[in-house]
Every structure is written in C-alpha cells, then in structure tokens.
Scaffold this motif. Sequence first.
Motif, PDB file in Angstrom:
ATOM      1  N   GLY A  24     108.386  21.426  30.158  1.00  0.00           N
ATOM      2  CA  GLY A  24     108.916  21.417  28.696  1.00  0.00           C
ATOM      3  C   GLY A  24     109.409  22.519  28.147  1.00  0.00           C
ATOM      4  O   GLY A  24     109.783  22.608  26.913  1.00  0.00           O
ATOM      5  N   MET A  25     109.162  23.721  28.590  1.00  0.00           N
ATOM      6  CA  MET A  25     109.112  24.926  27.944  1.00  0.00           C
ATOM      7  C   MET A  25     110.385  25.570  28.516  1.00  0.00           C
ATOM      8  O   MET A  25     110.005  26.009  29.970  1.00  0.00           O
ATOM      9  CB  MET A  25     108.136  26.009  27.754  1.00  0.00           C
ATOM     10  N   TYR A  45     112.178  28.589  24.401  1.00  0.00           N
ATOM     11  CA  TYR A  45     112.655  27.422  23.585  1.00  0.00           C
ATOM     12  C   TYR A  45     112.202  25.925  24.249  1.00  0.00           C
ATOM     13  O   TYR A  45     111.991  26.003  25.386  1.00  0.00           O
ATOM     14  CB  TYR A  45     114.000  27.393  23.286  1.00  0.00           C
ATOM     15  N   PRO A  46     112.232  24.881  23.446  1.00  0.00           N
ATOM     16  CA  PRO A  46     112.021  23.450  24.194  1.00  0.00           C
ATOM     17  C   PRO A  46     113.142  22.840  24.651  1.00  0.00           C
ATOM     18  O   PRO A  46     114.112  23.152  24.437  1.00  0.00           O
ATOM     19  CB  PRO A  46     111.471  22.855  22.781  1.00  0.00           C
ATOM     20  N   GLU A  47     112.481  22.057  25.794  1.00  0.00           N
ATOM     21  CA  GLU A  47     113.609  21.299  26.233  1.00  0.00           C
ATOM     22  C   GLU A  47     114.286  20.350  25.457  1.00  0.00           C
ATOM     23  O   GLU A  47     113.607  20.136  24.421  1.00  0.00           O
ATOM     24  CB  GLU A  47     113.277  20.296  27.339  1.00  0.00           C
ATOM     25  N   PRO A  48     115.335  19.587  25.567  1.00  0.00           N
ATOM     26  CA  PRO A  48     116.105  19.440  26.471  1.00  0.00           C
ATOM     27  C   PRO A  48     117.427  20.306  26.753  1.00  0.00           C
ATOM     28  O   PRO A  48     118.049  20.237  27.766  1.00  0.00           O
ATOM     29  CB  PRO A  48     116.447  18.001  26.722  1.00  0.00           C
ATOM     30  N   TYR A  49     117.693  21.176  25.930  1.00  0.00           N
ATOM     31  CA  TYR A  49     119.159  21.734  25.817  1.00  0.00           C
ATOM     32  C   TYR A  49     119.115  23.010  26.339  1.00  0.00           C
ATOM     33  O   TYR A  49     118.032  23.668  26.361  1.00  0.00           O
ATOM     34  CB  TYR A  49     119.618  21.866  24.356  1.00  0.00           C
ATOM     35  N   ASN A  79     103.594  32.713  29.955  1.00  0.00           N
ATOM     36  CA  ASN A  79     102.289  31.975  30.295  1.00  0.00           C
ATOM     37  C   ASN A  79     101.513  31.845  28.917  1.00  0.00           C
ATOM     38  O   ASN A  79     100.937  30.802  28.672  1.00  0.00           O
ATOM     39  CB  ASN A  79     101.595  32.610  31.386  1.00  0.00           C
ATOM     40  N   GLU A  80     101.139  32.643  28.276  1.00  0.00           N
ATOM     41  CA  GLU A  80     100.441  32.684  27.000  1.00  0.00           C
ATOM     42  C   GLU A  80     101.114  31.960  26.040  1.00  0.00           C
ATOM     43  O   GLU A  80     100.181  31.101  25.248  1.00  0.00           O
ATOM     44  CB  GLU A  80     100.328  34.177  26.391  1.00  0.00           C
ATOM     45  N   GLN A  81     102.266  31.917  25.963  1.00  0.00           N
ATOM     46  CA  GLN A  81     103.097  31.036  24.989  1.00  0.00           C
ATOM     47  C   GLN A  81     102.964  29.639  25.369  1.00  0.00           C
ATOM     48  O   GLN A  81     102.818  28.694  24.539  1.00  0.00           O
ATOM     49  CB  GLN A  81     104.486  31.627  24.635  1.00  0.00           C
ATOM     50  N   TYR A  82     103.283  29.270  26.751  1.00  0.00           N
ATOM     51  CA  TYR A  82     102.961  27.796  27.439  1.00  0.00           C
ATOM     52  C   TYR A  82     101.435  27.260  26.847  1.00  0.00           C
ATOM     53  O   TYR A  82     101.394  26.247  26.432  1.00  0.00           O
ATOM     54  CB  TYR A  82     103.105  28.016  28.674  1.00  0.00           C
ATOM     55  N   GLN A  86     100.856  24.223  24.160  1.00  0.00           N
ATOM     56  CA  GLN A  86     101.219  23.328  25.065  1.00  0.00           C
ATOM     57  C   GLN A  86     101.748  22.210  24.768  1.00  0.00           C
ATOM     58  O   GLN A  86     102.440  21.178  25.430  1.00  0.00           O
ATOM     59  CB  GLN A  86      99.918  23.317  26.198  1.00  0.00           C
ATOM     60  N   GLU A  87     100.991  21.416  23.634  1.00  0.00           N
ATOM     61  CA  GLU A  87     101.274  20.246  23.023  1.00  0.00           C
ATOM     62  C   GLU A  87     102.530  20.135  22.467  1.00  0.00           C
ATOM     63  O   GLU A  87     103.513  19.042  22.900  1.00  0.00           O
ATOM     64  CB  GLU A  87     100.533  19.993  21.715  1.00  0.00           C
ATOM     65  N   ARG A  88     103.367  21.359  22.126  1.00  0.00           N
ATOM     66  CA  ARG A  88     104.940  21.274  21.882  1.00  0.00           C
ATOM     67  C   ARG A  88     105.596  20.973  22.811  1.00  0.00           C
ATOM     68  O   ARG A  88     106.590  20.219  23.123  1.00  0.00           O
ATOM     69  CB  ARG A  88     105.255  22.665  21.306  1.00  0.00           C
ATOM     70  N   TRP A  89     105.308  21.683  23.958  1.00  0.00           N
ATOM     71  CA  TRP A  89     106.323  21.523  25.326  1.00  0.00           C
ATOM     72  C   TRP A  89     106.091  20.413  25.908  1.00  0.00           C
ATOM     73  O   TRP A  89     106.915  19.695  26.436  1.00  0.00           O
ATOM     74  CB  TRP A  89     105.752  22.894  26.314  1.00  0.00           C
ATOM     75  N   THR A  90     104.845  19.752  25.778  1.00  0.00           N
ATOM     76  CA  THR A  90     104.542  18.435  26.410  1.00  0.00           C
ATOM     77  C   THR A  90     105.325  17.356  25.860  1.00  0.00           C
ATOM     78  O   THR A  90     106.125  16.307  26.179  1.00  0.00           O
ATOM     79  CB  THR A  90     103.124  18.088  26.298  1.00  0.00           C
ATOM     80  N   GLU A  91     105.634  17.424  24.539  1.00  0.00           N
ATOM     81  CA  GLU A  91     106.353  16.356  23.417  1.00  0.00           C
ATOM     82  C   GLU A  91     107.764  16.790  24.061  1.00  0.00           C
ATOM     83  O   GLU A  91     108.390  15.653  24.142  1.00  0.00           O
ATOM     84  CB  GLU A  91     106.062  16.900  22.054  1.00  0.00           C
TER      85      GLU A  91
END
Length: 98
Positions: A24-25, A45-49, A79-82, A86-91
Amino acid sequence: MIDLHGQAGLPYINRGVYTGSYEGMRYRLRKKEEEDKKTLEAVIYPEPYCFEKTPEDQKEAREFSFTDEGFQQAIAWLNEQYEARQERWTEAKNASWV
C-alpha cells in the motif's frame, strides 16, 4: 520489509528513477542535482496512483547523501515510514483495487 539489495543501487539511480511499492505504500528514489551537489531523494505516497497522478499533499520526501551510506539510510527510512504509518498504507492497499 523493503529490501532493495540486488534490485536497485546508486549506479541504477544515477541513470534513472527507481519506483516500487510495498503493501500500500509506494516509493520513488532518484538522484537530485543542485549546482555541484548530488543527493538521493526518497518520496513515499499511498497507492493506487503513480507518482505523477498522486496529489502533492499526499507525498512526503526526504533527502539523503548520494553515497552507499545514504542509500542504506533511505531504505531504513522507507521501512520506518511503513511501520509508523502501517494503518494508512493498509487502507490505501484495500481501497486501491475496489
């Protein structure tokens, strides 16, 4: 965990932009040159774009020295940012394919 050993390195990034994603990241690594100074820019930045289509307010960038040590620091930062968000990237991951 993001591990770019064997996939990308400074010789690759010196010639082009490296992009990837993890759960997701999305991230982008590139050489940035200003006057006589070279740095390694890492952007998340987040997926999907893709990078170009993601709004600027959803991107976060950090610069590192354009050295092997800076490259290792950039990977550690990704890796630290992930882990920290983690919740942001999972969403983003779950919403991107709906």
